[in-house]
Design an enzyme around this catalytic site. Structure first.
Site, PDB file in Angstrom:
ATOM      1  NE  ARG A  26     -19.118  -5.443  11.531  1.00 46.23           N
ATOM      2  CZ  ARG A  26     -19.127  -5.036  10.262  1.00 46.23           C
ATOM      3  NH1 ARG A  26     -18.010  -5.000   9.564  1.00 46.23           N
ATOM      4  NH2 ARG A  26     -20.254  -4.654   9.710  1.00 46.23           N
TER       5      ARG A  26
ATOM      6  CB  CYS B 107      -2.312   3.919   7.964  1.00 43.77           C
ATOM      7  SG  CYS B 107      -3.358   4.613   6.657  1.00 43.77           S
TER       8      CYS B 107
ATOM      9  CB  CYS C 244     -15.975  -7.296   5.004  1.00 46.22           C
ATOM     10  SG  CYS C 244     -17.302  -7.178   6.219  1.00 46.22           S
TER      11      CYS C 244
ATOM     12  CB  CYS D 208     -19.455  -4.626   3.596  1.00 45.77           C
ATOM     13  SG  CYS D 208     -18.727  -3.058   4.150  1.00 45.77           S
TER      14      CYS D 208
ATOM     15  CB  CYS E 255      -0.914   0.000   1.221  1.00 47.10           C
ATOM     16  SG  CYS E 255      -2.041   1.404   1.268  1.00 47.10           S
TER      17      CYS E 255
ATOM     18  CB  CYS F  16      -1.770  -0.214   8.225  1.00 51.74           C
ATOM     19  SG  CYS F  16      -2.333  -1.409   7.005  1.00 51.74           S
TER      20      CYS F  16
ATOM     21  CB  CYS G   6     -19.490  -0.187   7.551  1.00 55.07           C
ATOM     22  SG  CYS G   6     -18.472  -1.123   8.713  1.00 55.07           S
TER      23      CYS G   6
END
Length: 410
Positions: free
Chosen positions: A272, A69, A109, A142, A65, A72, A202
C-alpha cells in the site's frame, strides 16, 4: 539486467530474494529506474492484475499521545498545529467512513492516537465497527489502536473487525533512536496477537527518517518473516515541531526504488502506498501504481492528501482500475489461508501501526500518516526547487473531515 530478470523470476514463484539482491535494487541508478519499475510491475501484475484497492482513514482520536515517536505530529510534546480531539462517537465515525466508501474505498481504517486501547476504548471501537458495518454492507474495517493487551484482538475480531494495523516502521537496530517509550519487540508482539486472533495483519514501514539502505532491507525482511497480508509504505512527512522536521532525504526516484524493493521481497502481499506520496513522489505518483496495488483515498490522519477525485483520475489515466467490493484483494492462496481461520501466514503466527498515533505515524503505527506539520509555506510557482529540497508547500494540516464540521475529502 541479470539482477532484474532474477528478481522477476523469484517474484513470480514467491521466492525470497537475497539481502544482497534487495540492496542492489536500492543501489540502481536513475538511468535504470524505468527498467526497475517495469520488472517489479511484472510481479505486481502477476498477483494483482491492474487493480488498485482504495482505503480510507478515519482518525477516531487525534493528538495528545503520550508516546514519543520522533516522526509523529501527535507525539508527546509535538508543537505541530494539528487538530486535537477526543473519541468520535460511533455515528460521527460512521458518517466519516461513509464518505470514503462512497468515493470507492473498500477498506475503512479506524485509527486512534495513544499507547494502546483500554478495555473501555475497545468497547467504543466495537460500537463504531458495528455502526459502520450496519450502514456499509461489505466494507472491510481495519483497526489501528496501538499496542494490544491480552484478549483485545479477539474482542475486535468478534465485533466485526477484519484487520489490524501496527507498523514496524524501521529496523530493530535503529528503532531505539526513533522511539523510546516502547520497543520494537512490543510492535512485533501486537502484530502476532492480531494474527493469532484471526485478523488480517497490516504492518509496514516509514522511509526517509535518515535510515540506511541496510535498515530498509532489514525492516522489509522482518515484515516478510511476520508475513502480514498488507504492507503500507509511508514516506516521512517532516513535521515542524517534531525531532525529524529537518529530514528531507527523499526524491521521487528513491521512493520508487524503495517500493520496487518491497514488491520484490513481498510479491504476493498487498503493498500500500501510504503517507507522504504526494509530498515525495509528486508528479511521479502514477509510476508507483505499477509497484503497489493499494493506496489511501483522500486525506490522512492529520494532513491533507490530494483531492479524492484526483486519486481516481490518476488511477484511470495510468490504465488501472479501482478494485470493487466483490473482488478478493489477495491472491487465492493467501485469501484461502485467511478465510480458513488461519492468518495467511507462512511463518510466525498471525496500520500515520501505532503505538503513538498509529500512523506513519501508521497509517501510522496506524494505517496511514498523520501528515501535516503546520500551515504550508507558499512557494512561487515559477521557482526552481532543487531535488531533495524541503517542499513544505506540499504539506497542509487537515482541517476537514473527521473531528470537524467540514465535509471530508473523498
Amino acid at each position: 539486467m541479470d539482477l532484474l530478470n532474477t528478481l522477476v523470476d523469484k517474484g513470480l514463484r514467491r521466492e525470497l530474494p537475497t539481502r544482497e539482491e534487495a540492496l542492489a535494487v536500492l543501489a540502481t541508478s536513475d538511468d535504470d529506474l524505468l527498467d526497475v519499475v517495469a520488472a517489479a510491475g511484472k510481479v505486481r501484475r502477476q498477483w494483482f492484475g491492474r487493480r488498485v484497492k482504495l482505503n480510507y482513514l478515519v482518525n477516531l482520536k487525534s493528538g495528545l499521545c503520550p508516546e514519543d515517536c520522533s516522526y509523529c505530529s501527535q507525539r508527546l510534546g509535538s508543537k505541530a498545529g494539528i487538530l486535537k480531539y477526543t473519541w468520535l462517537k460511533p455515528d460521527e465515525a460512521s458518517k466519516a467512513a461513509a464518505a470514503g466508501v462512497a468515493g470507492g474505498a473498500k477498506r475503512v481504517c479506524l485509527v486512534a492516537s495513544g499507547r494502546g486501547p483500554t478495555d473501555r476504548d475497545v468497547d467504543r471501537v466495537t460500537k463504531t465497527i458495528e455502526a459502520i458495518k450496519e450502514q456499509n454492507e461489505g466494507v472491510e474495517v481495519c483497526a489501528c489502536l496501538g499496542l494490544l493487551s491480552d484478549g483485545q484482538a479477539d474482542r475486535l475480531r468478534s465485533a466485526g473487525a477484519d484487520a489490524y494495523n501496527h507498523n514496524l516502521n524501521t529496523s530493530e537496530e535503529t528503532y531505539g533512536a526513533i522511539t523510546t517509550t516502547h520497543t520494537y519487540a512490543d510492535r512485533v508482539e501486537t502484530v502476532q496477537q492480531a494474527q493469532a486472533a484471526g485478523l488480517s495483519a497490516c504492518s509496514g514501514l516509514i522511509a526517509g527518517m535518515g535510515e540506511s539502505d541496510k535498515d530498509l532491507v532489514d525492516v522489509v525482511f522482518a515484515l516478510r518473516d511476520l508475513d502480514p497480508d498488507s504492507v503500507p509504505v509511508n514516506f516521512l512527512i517532516p513535521f515542524e515541531g517534531t525531532p525529524l522536521a529537518k529530514e528531507w532525504n527523499l526524491t521521487p526516484q528513491r521512493c520508487l526504488r524503495i517500493l520496487a524493493m518491497v514488491r520484490f521481497v513481498c510479491p504476493d502481499v498487498e503493498v500500500r502506498l501510504a503517507g507522504g506520496r504526494e509530498v515525495h513522489l509528486r508528479s511521479m505518483q502514477p509510476l508507483a501504481l505499477h509497484l503497489v496495488n493499494s493506496i489511501f483515498l483522500g486525506d490522512y490522519l492529520t494532513s491533507e492528501g490530494q483531492a479524492g477525485q484526483a486519486d481516481l483520475d490518476m488511477i484511470a489515466d495510468a490504465g488501472f482500475e479501482v478494485e470493487g467490493q466483490g473482488t478478493t484483494t489477495l491472491p487465492r492462496h493467501r485469501a484461502d489461508a485467511l478465510s480458513g481461520g488461519g492468518c495467511g501466514s507462512q511463518g510466525a503466527p498471525e496500520a500515520a501501526g501505532a503505538t503513538g498515533c498509529g500512523s506513519h505515524e501508521t497509517s501510522g503505527g496506524g494505517c496511514g500518516p498523520c501528515g501535516g506539520h503546520g500551515e504550508p509555506t507558499p512557494v512561487d510557482a515559477g521557482e526552481n526547487v532543487p531535488a531533495g529540497a524541503a517542499r513544505t508547500d506540499l504539506v497542509a494540516v487537515r482541517r476537514r473531515g473527521a473531528g470537524t464540521d467540514l465535509a471530508p475529502n473523498a
